[in-house]
Design a protein around this motif. Structure first.
Motif, PDB file in Angstrom:
ATOM      1  N   SER B 348       0.844  -1.189   0.000  1.00  0.00           N
ATOM      2  CA  SER B 348       0.000   0.000   0.000  1.00  0.00           C
ATOM      3  C   SER B 348       0.880   1.240   0.000  1.00  0.00           C
ATOM      4  N   ARG B 349       0.877   1.920  -1.124  1.00  0.00           N
ATOM      5  CA  ARG B 349       1.696   3.133  -1.218  1.00  0.00           C
ATOM      6  C   ARG B 349       1.090   4.241  -0.396  1.00  0.00           C
ATOM      7  N   ARG B 350       1.919   5.179   0.016  1.00  0.00           N
ATOM      8  CA  ARG B 350       1.413   6.429   0.556  1.00  0.00           C
ATOM      9  C   ARG B 350       0.777   7.200  -0.602  1.00  0.00           C
ATOM     10  N   VAL B 351      -0.269   7.947  -0.304  1.00  0.00           N
ATOM     11  CA  VAL B 351      -0.776   8.883  -1.289  1.00  0.00           C
ATOM     12  C   VAL B 351       0.121  10.106  -1.179  1.00  0.00           C
ATOM     13  N   GLU B 352       0.922  10.322  -2.211  1.00  0.00           N
ATOM     14  CA  GLU B 352       1.868  11.448  -2.123  1.00  0.00           C
ATOM     15  C   GLU B 352       1.104  12.752  -2.179  1.00  0.00           C
ATOM     16  N   ILE B 353       1.100  13.445  -1.085  1.00  0.00           N
ATOM     17  CA  ILE B 353       0.409  14.717  -1.027  1.00  0.00           C
ATOM     18  C   ILE B 353       1.424  15.800  -1.368  1.00  0.00           C
ATOM     19  N   PRO B 354       1.170  16.539  -2.463  1.00  0.00           N
ATOM     20  CA  PRO B 354       2.163  17.550  -2.860  1.00  0.00           C
ATOM     21  C   PRO B 354       2.234  18.660  -1.819  1.00  0.00           C
ATOM     22  N   SER B 355       3.407  19.171  -1.579  1.00  0.00           N
ATOM     23  CA  SER B 355       3.536  20.284  -0.639  1.00  0.00           C
ATOM     24  C   SER B 355       4.629  21.222  -1.136  1.00  0.00           C
ATOM     25  N   ALA B 356       4.565  22.446  -0.677  1.00  0.00           N
ATOM     26  CA  ALA B 356       5.535  23.444  -1.125  1.00  0.00           C
ATOM     27  C   ALA B 356       6.074  24.186   0.085  1.00  0.00           C
ATOM     28  N   PRO B 357       7.336  24.624   0.008  1.00  0.00           N
ATOM     29  CA  PRO B 357       7.911  25.361   1.137  1.00  0.00           C
ATOM     30  C   PRO B 357       7.089  26.615   1.428  1.00  0.00           C
ATOM     31  N   ALA B 358       6.952  26.925   2.701  1.00  0.00           N
ATOM     32  CA  ALA B 358       6.180  28.109   3.073  1.00  0.00           C
ATOM     33  C   ALA B 358       6.750  28.688   4.347  1.00  0.00           C
ATOM     34  N   SER B 359       6.494  29.962   4.502  1.00  0.00           N
ATOM     35  CA  SER B 359       6.960  30.672   5.681  1.00  0.00           C
ATOM     36  C   SER B 359       5.748  30.919   6.567  1.00  0.00           C
TER      37      SER B 359
END
Lengths: 447, 447
Positions: B348-359
């Motif tokens: 069972s793969r992780r569902v890759e949740i996209p994320s971006a760097p943030a301040s």
């Protein structure tokens, strides 16, 4: 035959796809093949949930998902102008099933014809996401087996407790535990009615209000009779207690017999009343019931208000885990559907939780609340307590609140944990007494 | 070269395994290769959680999992007689990392050396399951990237809220939503201390009791200072709000400044006090704070008692979803670890949740509770209200409960939603007044 590296690549792929034994690899290579294109999706059913799914896809634009087809009967009246221009609207299920979609989302509900669409999609190696609790409760095991054989996947996170991730939680986060008990508020209609009745309103008035707000059907039997909740309980039992049960073996009790008087007495006992679906494995004995029960005011079950759902899972190792939130409604249910689609697109397999067929009983040894409604006369309490004593049932309390008329006098007896069957026999004996205006109402008291 | 079907099979497999571009297929074929043998597991760390993991594996005997190695420093003193006879006990991490295990379970905690073990295991294409919130909060993005490149998997369901499946819920059941807010009780030690203080006991006494029961460390700073909770919040923010943040940017506030007096005043305001970790995306502004806050008694946050954890996730589509249960302890955390291992074994793969760097900022526009402790004299309230007025902060209530001595008089001002920065400026102005016995305590009031 001479092969170049290029040819060997061709052969390797076709070999993998054609090998019957390598369903897993085949699934992976199919995913590989569409690594650079989104999962093509057909929606079956464009009602509240279906249009919410489309709405989320349009607004969130997940790059992994591509809505390509919408099927609905008389689709013309459903058609909207805000979906992507390429979407094919169809009222021909065969045509959509024969298309090149990777997954169908079944949101029509009921066993037939949705069952045959789901089966045909799986037969064709497609994946299926469904919110259809009845189909999964009755045919989930077979359909999962079919999916596994054909290399597709069946996901139904939306079938129980809508937007609350109970099914993913059980499969992915609690599979390592040995679950001993599930208690759930699984039907938003019942919870709305009962939590409104807490305020003193009678059943009929609240039901009418619920119908006016769209929280209850014109014929509310499926909900208030407990049939909806028992299908959901059967699904949770498979994932949590690892038993395959026939939902019909769970005999639900309706909430229609509950009156404002019961809420009055319940409050005196530090409780409220909720429709609870409950299953427990006690050694070799598996019990499951659905119906109105007394829940202590300090129990999480009492916290749920309105159409909320709640599930309490008790693990041997992890103890109680509580999930709550919006169990129904277009948007919350659509979140579960879209999440399942994303999981498919990412190749996230279900953790196959092994389960075995099992037969269920309805005997919980718990305390009971019994409410009588009588024309008052001497000897009633003596007769009732005598009947309970004959079944060796210990009385915990006898409560008679003031302010009720003697010709329709409600009073309550609570008893220590006893078998439902013993209590049933005791009540059989007293229910024929001519002072009884209605059948005694007995409810499990949760602790 | 002539090939037979058999030879073509060989070529196809080696082709797949050697192709750098086909990491996904390669992972699948590795799984295929061990379809008929269990996942071989090495435990790194045999403390409370590690021995619970071994205990569950021994008792539940999941056929998919095979504990083959245990690493611990001075392993001889850890060795037990109830694990399977074949287990290799080692205090040589290199040796275990070089073995044929499929996955390592890292339960040592801290950034180093566990970080290097995890990295080396992933480099070698192995999978990793960890409960290490600090490692994942600081290096999770890099480690996931490494796992993806090398074909292994990184799972950390146990890193936040132990036995409560919040991470699987977010990844598998809520990825379809757009999460707008997270509020969590993520530190069992703080929750134990604060829920005990509700009864009127002072901080120091409860801390001593917590230490005696093993709920608090000898140096409790990591917990009571909020550092543990902020690491967990950073992880949840990535999965829920899809932002990669530097945990150090979240400035936690300790619970050590809370007194029994504050619980008294909180109760008068219909609230209690909990350590809450909170993050919210408001348009372009991302805010995150950790510290003691006032939670309404009717809020789920107020229900959590003792060492329980709770997470409330608010989705744009699904509304509030509440998770609660045992966030720490050997067995609940071990359930999360074993569940992650089962998920790995089932592919069972992780569902890759996209994320971006943030301040991140720390400005929530919420109401505040401000408690002053003063030597009573005329003009104090005038000075305080004047300072608040200069910052255009509206007062909601001024409460002074009777029964406190005038030479150490606590009283409370609550204010309407205002920026933390405005409040800080106002308090800067009054905190130097010679009547102030301690710095004013300001707490966010949750609604």
């Amino acid at each position: 035959m001479h092969i170049t590296p290029f040819a060997s690549e061709d052969i390797s792929v076709s070999h993998i796809e054609e090998s019957a034994a390598s369903a897993e690899l085949s699934g992976a290579s199919q995913r590989e093949a569409r690594t650079h294109r989104p999962l093509r999706i057909a929606l079956f059913g464009f009602g509240t949930v279906g249009s919410s799914v489309a709405r989320i896809l349009v607004e969130s634009k997940p790059r992994e998902l591509d809505l390509t087809h919408v099927f609905n009967r008389n689709v013309a009246r459903k058609r909207v102008d805000w979906t992507p221009p390429g979407v094919v609207w169809s009222d021909n299920a065969d045509e959509v099933l024969a298309s090149d979609v990777d997954a169908i989302v079944e949101l029509v509900g009921g066993l037939d014809p949705p069952g045959s669409w789901v089966r045909r999609a799986l037969e064709a190696g497609k994946s299926v996401v469904t919110a259809n609790k009845k189909l999964i409760a009755y045919h989930g095991v077979d359909l999962e087996r079919l999916a596994a054989i054909k290399g597709g996947h069946l996901k139904y996170g939306a079938a129980v407790a809508g937007g609350i991730p109970v099914i993913p939680g059980l499969e992915q986060g609690m599979a390592g535990d040995r679950i001993e008990r599930i208690q759930g508020i699984l039907n938003g209609t019942c919870n709305f009615i009962l939590s409104q009745m807490e305020g003193g309103v009678e059943y009929a008035a609240v039901l009418a209000a619920a119908q006016a707000r769209g929280y209850a059907e014109a014929d509310p039997t499926e909900d208030v009779g407990g049939f909806d909740a028992r299908a959901k309980l059967a699904i949770l039992m498979r994932l949590a207690l690892r038993v395959q049960v026939d939902p019909e073996e769970i005999v639900p009790r309706p909430i229609t017999t509950i009156t404002a008087v019961d809420f009055n007495y319940a409050r005196d006992l530090g409780c409220t009343i909720r429709q609870v679906a409950r299953a427990e494995q006690m050694g070799a004995h598996l019990a499951a019931t659905v119906g109105p029960m007394l829940a202590p005011l300090r129990s999480p079950l009492a916290w749920s208000q309105g159409t909320e759902n709640m599930v309490i899972v008790t693990g041997h190792y992890g103890g109680d885990v509580v999930f709550s939130g919006h169990g129904a409604g277009g948007h919350p249910t659509a979140v579960a559907v879209v999440s399942d689609l994303l999981a498919l697109a990412h190749g996230s397999r279900r953790v196959e939780i092994p389960s075995a067929p099992a037969s269920i009983g309805t005997e919980f040894e718990v305390p009971h609340y019994i409410r009588f409604l009588v024309v008052d006369r001497p000897g009633i309490v003596a007769a009732i307590t005598g009947a309970l004593a004959e079944e060796r049932i210990n009385i915990r309390a006898i409560v008679q609140k003031p302010g009720y008329p003697p010709d329709a006098l409600p009073f309550v007896v609570t008893v220590e944990p006893c078998k439902s069957s013993s209590l049933k026999r005791a009540l059989e004996r007293v229910k024929g007494m001519d002072c009884m205006l209605v059948e005694p109402l007995d409810l499990q008291m949760l602790e």
